[in-house]
Design a protein around this motif. Structure first.
Motif, PDB file in Angstrom:
ATOM      1  N   ILE A 184     -16.887 -12.200  30.570  1.00 23.35           N
ATOM      2  CA  ILE A 184     -15.590 -12.173  29.889  1.00 23.35           C
ATOM      3  C   ILE A 184     -15.188 -13.628  29.713  1.00 23.35           C
ATOM      4  O   ILE A 184     -15.192 -14.403  30.670  1.00 23.35           O
ATOM      5  CB  ILE A 184     -14.533 -11.411  30.709  1.00 23.35           C
ATOM      6  CG1 ILE A 184     -15.064 -10.028  31.077  1.00 23.35           C
ATOM      7  CG2 ILE A 184     -13.231 -11.299  29.934  1.00 23.35           C
ATOM      8  CD1 ILE A 184     -14.279  -9.348  32.160  1.00 23.35           C
ATOM      9  N   ILE A 185     -14.870 -13.998  28.478  1.00 20.43           N
ATOM     10  CA  ILE A 185     -14.626 -15.413  28.188  1.00 20.43           C
ATOM     11  C   ILE A 185     -13.582 -15.548  27.084  1.00 20.43           C
ATOM     12  O   ILE A 185     -13.439 -14.667  26.234  1.00 20.43           O
ATOM     13  CB  ILE A 185     -15.949 -16.122  27.784  1.00 20.43           C
ATOM     14  CG1 ILE A 185     -15.770 -17.628  27.725  1.00 20.43           C
ATOM     15  CG2 ILE A 185     -16.499 -15.550  26.491  1.00 20.43           C
ATOM     16  CD1 ILE A 185     -17.076 -18.393  27.665  1.00 20.43           C
ATOM     17  N   GLU A 186     -12.876 -16.664  27.113  1.00 20.11           N
ATOM     18  CA  GLU A 186     -11.936 -17.006  26.044  1.00 20.11           C
ATOM     19  C   GLU A 186     -12.637 -17.962  25.095  1.00 20.11           C
ATOM     20  O   GLU A 186     -13.132 -19.011  25.502  1.00 20.11           O
ATOM     21  CB  GLU A 186     -10.693 -17.672  26.628  1.00 20.11           C
ATOM     22  CG  GLU A 186      -9.661 -18.033  25.594  1.00 20.11           C
ATOM     23  CD  GLU A 186      -8.480 -18.788  26.172  1.00 20.11           C
ATOM     24  OE1 GLU A 186      -7.987 -19.703  25.492  1.00 20.11           O
ATOM     25  OE2 GLU A 186      -8.071 -18.467  27.299  1.00 20.11           O
ATOM     26  N   LYS A 187     -12.722 -17.571  23.814  1.00 20.25           N
ATOM     27  CA  LYS A 187     -13.324 -18.408  22.782  1.00 20.25           C
ATOM     28  C   LYS A 187     -12.380 -18.464  21.591  1.00 20.25           C
ATOM     29  O   LYS A 187     -11.941 -17.423  21.112  1.00 20.25           O
ATOM     30  CB  LYS A 187     -14.668 -17.832  22.308  1.00 20.25           C
ATOM     31  CG  LYS A 187     -15.744 -17.789  23.344  1.00 20.25           C
ATOM     32  CD  LYS A 187     -17.089 -17.387  22.746  1.00 20.25           C
ATOM     33  CE  LYS A 187     -17.143 -15.936  22.388  1.00 20.25           C
ATOM     34  NZ  LYS A 187     -18.494 -15.458  22.026  1.00 20.25           N
ATOM     35  N   ASP A 188     -12.068 -19.650  21.144  1.00 20.68           N
ATOM     36  CA  ASP A 188     -11.215 -19.830  19.960  1.00 20.68           C
ATOM     37  C   ASP A 188      -9.907 -19.050  20.076  1.00 20.68           C
ATOM     38  O   ASP A 188      -9.476 -18.363  19.140  1.00 20.68           O
ATOM     39  CB  ASP A 188     -11.951 -19.424  18.682  1.00 20.68           C
ATOM     40  CG  ASP A 188     -13.231 -20.219  18.475  1.00 20.68           C
ATOM     41  OD1 ASP A 188     -13.232 -21.411  18.806  1.00 20.68           O
ATOM     42  OD2 ASP A 188     -14.223 -19.625  18.000  1.00 20.68           O
ATOM     43  N   ASN A 189      -9.277 -19.099  21.245  1.00 18.40           N
ATOM     44  CA  ASN A 189      -7.993 -18.438  21.536  1.00 18.40           C
ATOM     45  C   ASN A 189      -8.060 -16.918  21.487  1.00 18.40           C
ATOM     46  O   ASN A 189      -7.034 -16.255  21.339  1.00 18.40           O
ATOM     47  CB  ASN A 189      -6.889 -18.938  20.609  1.00 18.40           C
ATOM     48  CG  ASN A 189      -6.518 -20.368  20.895  1.00 18.40           C
ATOM     49  OD1 ASN A 189      -6.509 -20.795  22.052  1.00 18.40           O
ATOM     50  ND2 ASN A 189      -6.231 -21.130  19.867  1.00 18.40           N
ATOM     51  N   ASP A 190      -9.255 -16.353  21.574  1.00 16.05           N
ATOM     52  CA  ASP A 190      -9.428 -14.905  21.655  1.00 16.05           C
ATOM     53  C   ASP A 190     -10.258 -14.584  22.894  1.00 16.05           C
ATOM     54  O   ASP A 190     -11.057 -15.404  23.335  1.00 16.05           O
ATOM     55  CB  ASP A 190     -10.147 -14.367  20.412  1.00 16.05           C
ATOM     56  CG  ASP A 190      -9.299 -14.469  19.160  1.00 16.05           C
ATOM     57  OD1 ASP A 190      -8.077 -14.273  19.257  1.00 16.05           O
ATOM     58  OD2 ASP A 190      -9.865 -14.741  18.085  1.00 16.05           O
ATOM     59  N   LEU A 191     -10.064 -13.383  23.440  1.00 16.02           N
ATOM     60  CA  LEU A 191     -10.840 -12.947  24.596  1.00 16.02           C
ATOM     61  C   LEU A 191     -11.986 -12.060  24.143  1.00 16.02           C
ATOM     62  O   LEU A 191     -11.789 -11.161  23.324  1.00 16.02           O
ATOM     63  CB  LEU A 191      -9.955 -12.173  25.573  1.00 16.02           C
ATOM     64  CG  LEU A 191      -9.018 -13.031  26.418  1.00 16.02           C
ATOM     65  CD1 LEU A 191      -8.041 -12.145  27.180  1.00 16.02           C
ATOM     66  CD2 LEU A 191      -9.788 -13.892  27.386  1.00 16.02           C
ATOM     67  N   TYR A 192     -13.172 -12.288  24.696  1.00 20.91           N
ATOM     68  CA  TYR A 192     -14.365 -11.514  24.370  1.00 20.91           C
ATOM     69  C   TYR A 192     -15.037 -11.036  25.652  1.00 20.91           C
ATOM     70  O   TYR A 192     -14.965 -11.707  26.682  1.00 20.91           O
ATOM     71  CB  TYR A 192     -15.378 -12.363  23.584  1.00 20.91           C
ATOM     72  CG  TYR A 192     -14.936 -12.724  22.197  1.00 20.91           C
ATOM     73  CD1 TYR A 192     -15.285 -11.917  21.116  1.00 20.91           C
ATOM     74  CD2 TYR A 192     -14.177 -13.851  21.959  1.00 20.91           C
ATOM     75  CE1 TYR A 192     -14.885 -12.244  19.833  1.00 20.91           C
ATOM     76  CE2 TYR A 192     -13.768 -14.185  20.674  1.00 20.91           C
ATOM     77  CZ  TYR A 192     -14.127 -13.375  19.617  1.00 20.91           C
ATOM     78  OH  TYR A 192     -13.726 -13.689  18.344  1.00 20.91           O
ATOM     79  N   ALA A 193     -15.699  -9.906  25.554  1.00 23.33           N
ATOM     80  CA  ALA A 193     -16.564  -9.415  26.628  1.00 23.33           C
ATOM     81  C   ALA A 193     -17.938  -9.192  26.022  1.00 23.33           C
ATOM     82  O   ALA A 193     -18.069  -8.617  24.945  1.00 23.33           O
ATOM     83  CB  ALA A 193     -16.021  -8.110  27.213  1.00 23.33           C
ATOM     84  N   GLY A 194     -18.965  -9.675  26.726  1.00 21.75           N
ATOM     85  CA  GLY A 194     -20.336  -9.520  26.239  1.00 21.75           C
ATOM     86  C   GLY A 194     -21.233  -8.994  27.336  1.00 21.75           C
ATOM     87  O   GLY A 194     -21.070  -9.339  28.503  1.00 21.75           O
ATOM     88  N   ILE A 195     -22.174  -8.133  26.958  1.00 25.92           N
ATOM     89  CA  ILE A 195     -23.145  -7.578  27.906  1.00 25.92           C
ATOM     90  C   ILE A 195     -24.479  -8.253  27.631  1.00 25.92           C
ATOM     91  O   ILE A 195     -24.971  -8.242  26.496  1.00 25.92           O
ATOM     92  CB  ILE A 195     -23.265  -6.056  27.749  1.00 25.92           C
ATOM     93  CG1 ILE A 195     -21.918  -5.393  28.020  1.00 25.92           C
ATOM     94  CG2 ILE A 195     -24.341  -5.509  28.686  1.00 25.92           C
ATOM     95  CD1 ILE A 195     -21.869  -3.926  27.676  1.00 25.92           C
TER      96      ILE A 195
END
Length: 191
Positions: A75-86
């Protein structure tokens, strides 16, 4: 001589009753807008929480499907958005299996862990997901969580010990909390 126009004799303005009706209508409209805005903001945090729950469930299932590899969710913040990646790592190759945008920077995700081996259970405080990201690793045999590194611990704590994710908090205009069972990797809504 009369030109056919009549002048208005009673030009007193608005009556008190008309003014009260206008103020009431404006009040009802403002109240409806406030409720509508609240519903939109609550929907954002609710949507982010549901997406994150789905990603944790998918990561658990992916870990059990790839028994020879290593599976984790980041789970990471990129470009002021939060993303979850598997992610899955097999034979030295890391592959992104799924990615989901959780929401904008108005949504925060916080994780809490506990140390289940050093003197019983010692809980850390919540750690907010930032641009550094936080990764949670899965055991491929049963979908449970593997011991984490110090990234779920407060910076002031030592790096020894295995920490396991125990709580997830998704906050926006409202806060939605989940409980994680480290032994099985299941995520349950805390109601």
């Amino acid at each position: 001589m009369t030109t056919g126009r009549r002048t208005k004799q009673n030009n007193a303005g608005f009556s008190l009753l008309e003014l009260i009706v206008v103020v009431l209508v404006l009040g009802i409209l403002a109240g409806g807008m406030a409720v509508g805005i609240s519903v939109v903001y609550n929907a954002r945090s609710d949507s982010a929480a549901k997406k994150l729950y789905s990603m944790f469930t998918t990561a658990r299932e992916t870990a059990m499907a790839y028994s020879d590899g290593e599976t984790w969710i980041t789970i990471i913040e990129k470009d002021n958005d939060l993303y979850a990646g598997i992610y899955v790592k097999e034979t030295g190759i890391t592959e992104l299996k799924a990615e989901e945008k959780l929401g904008s920077n108005r949504i925060t995700v916080e994780l809490k862990a506990s140390d289940q081996y050093v003197g019983g259970t010692t809980e850390t405080s919540y750690k907010k997901v930032t641009t550094e990201g936080i990764s949670i690793y899965y055991n491929s045999a049963n979908g449970g969580l593997r011991g984490q590194t110090a990234e779920l611990k407060k910076p002031s704590e030592g790096a020894e010990g295995n920490y396991y994710l125990t709580d997830i908090k998704v906050s926006g205009s409202e806060t939605i909390e989940y409980i994680v069972i480290p032994e099985t990797g299941r995520v349950l809504k805390n109601e």
